[in-house]
Design an enzyme around this catalytic site. Sequence first.
Site, mmCIF file in Angstrom:
data_model
loop_
_atom_site.group_PDB
_atom_site.id
_atom_site.type_symbol
_atom_site.label_atom_id
_atom_site.label_comp_id
_atom_site.label_asym_id
_atom_site.label_seq_id
_atom_site.Cartn_x
_atom_site.Cartn_y
_atom_site.Cartn_z
ATOM 1 N N GLU A 1 0.861 -1.207 0.162
ATOM 2 C CA GLU A 1 0.053 -0.078 -0.073
ATOM 3 C C GLU A 1 0.865 1.303 0.079
ATOM 4 O OE1 GLU A 1 -3.587 1.983 2.815
ATOM 5 O OE2 GLU A 1 -2.004 0.791 3.563
ATOM 6 N N LYS B 1 -10.427 0.753 -1.420
ATOM 7 C CA LYS B 1 -10.118 0.406 0.064
ATOM 8 C C LYS B 1 -11.469 0.900 0.821
ATOM 9 C CE LYS B 1 -7.049 1.245 3.872
ATOM 10 N NZ LYS B 1 -6.008 2.305 4.519
ATOM 11 N N CYS C 1 -4.946 -3.261 4.090
ATOM 12 C CA CYS C 1 -4.385 -2.410 5.288
ATOM 13 C C CYS C 1 -5.343 -2.562 6.412
ATOM 14 C CB CYS C 1 -3.664 -1.206 5.131
ATOM 15 S SG CYS C 1 -2.590 -0.672 6.450
#
Length: 510
Positions: A100, A203, A236
Amino acid sequence: MIRVGAQLLSLWGRKQEETMLFVALLASVYLASVVGETDPAVDSTYVAAVYEHKIILNPNPRVPVSRHDALQHMQKNLDIYEEQAARAAQQGAQILVFPEDGIHGFNFTRSSIAGYLETIPDPQQESWNPCTEPGRYNNTEVVQRLSCMARHNNLYLVANMPDLQPCPLDTSTSSSCPPDGRWQFNTNVAFRSDGLLVARYHKQKLFFEESFDTPPELEVITFDTPFAGKFGLFICFDILFHDPAVVLVERGVRQLIFPTAWMNALPLLDSVQFHRAFSLGANVTLLAANIRNDERIMKGSGIYTPFSATYHHAWKGDPEEGRLLVARVPVLEPLGVKHNTAKEEGAGGGPSSYPTFVSSMMSDPFTFVHLNETEGDVKVCNGTFCCHLQYRWLLQDHKELYALGAFAGLHVVDGRYALQVCAIVRCAELDQSSCGQVVEEAESKMDFLLEGNFDTKYVYPSILTSRMILEQPENLEKAADGRVTMKHSNMKAGLVTACLYGRMYHLDNE
């Protein structure tokens, strides 16, 4: 990006593979209802690679730059990607994952990231090979270079970059379109080995990322490969929440790709510790590529399966550099195992009652009990949630203080999520107020059986030992009544943390 203590195995960067003696149980933790998919793989294994990237940052990320200057910056990171893709291909990698924020960096404002944005078409709506059709879209230099990287090295490639998508301005209060008429997303892109763009994922759970928007709708994105079937994408902070990580798993996706910029937070959320725990608890393969940035305590990447872990976690004094990990891993077949739910034989007489104390761990008030006997059978409760431990120290004269802790409640610092946690921790000092503080090294070893009666089926087990070395639990079991048991003996290094990390997803918004 997420906050999370630091280190690596004493075999710096070399493969750490441990055979799991019994993992069938945790498959049931939340995969019992998964219906097996048809796997097109012709081989039972494949070669995966992740690259922990020492990022070259924009020194002034909050100052807007031109597209030319943004490209100049990103090409420096892409030059490194190019080298690593060639190295991975030389080692037989069929799929390669980058971290990321690895191309552009972080800490931008909504306006200062503008020069870095590219509009990425939806591969579910159209077929586009950026390497062979570069003229179809303007200002897509990064997408084109990644596509050619995959094509020239004949491997599947996943990277993370910022995406701009125009949206319809709407004056209604229910509109999710930002006032400037565009969405800006933290985005994974996946390319086939011929360069075709095959997946785009935005995301879902942002971690204090003011430059990006949350997608207006949840995206559950997968792509197919000829060597391992289906892969799922998330990023993440997503890993701590139900959507989309658990959604992917419960739909039967057993290979997960996880670019991350993970800031380590001991004692419970070090990178290799929790990413390994997720792989075990969900009974999946997790390809976790992290950033390397010592200033922000970002380190720790790995290729995790339910049976093995190939990982790297830099230790104090290690040079701050990138690290390519390559491993041959099994193609995970559809689940169909029967789960052992037999009770373990106890130490007899039931757990003893000891004085308890409260200390903060990860900003949560854990209830602890000391583990200061040669061996013991103890229980500690936080409200109605209880943890039980049978233990025996391998050296009777150990001088470090340990405690068993329990917590059930809502975590509200740097994110809001509900937990039930059982954890054995080494305290930082010899006083009880230090229990729950950051510890990276330990000398004491124990044989133990740790269990909790959880009100959730989503439980993630981990054993973290001195200098951030992972150990594979000797035995994991999940009973129908919610009892989860982790047994381990013959530790190779001193115990830092042993944890059963339960996520009460259904209570996150209460």
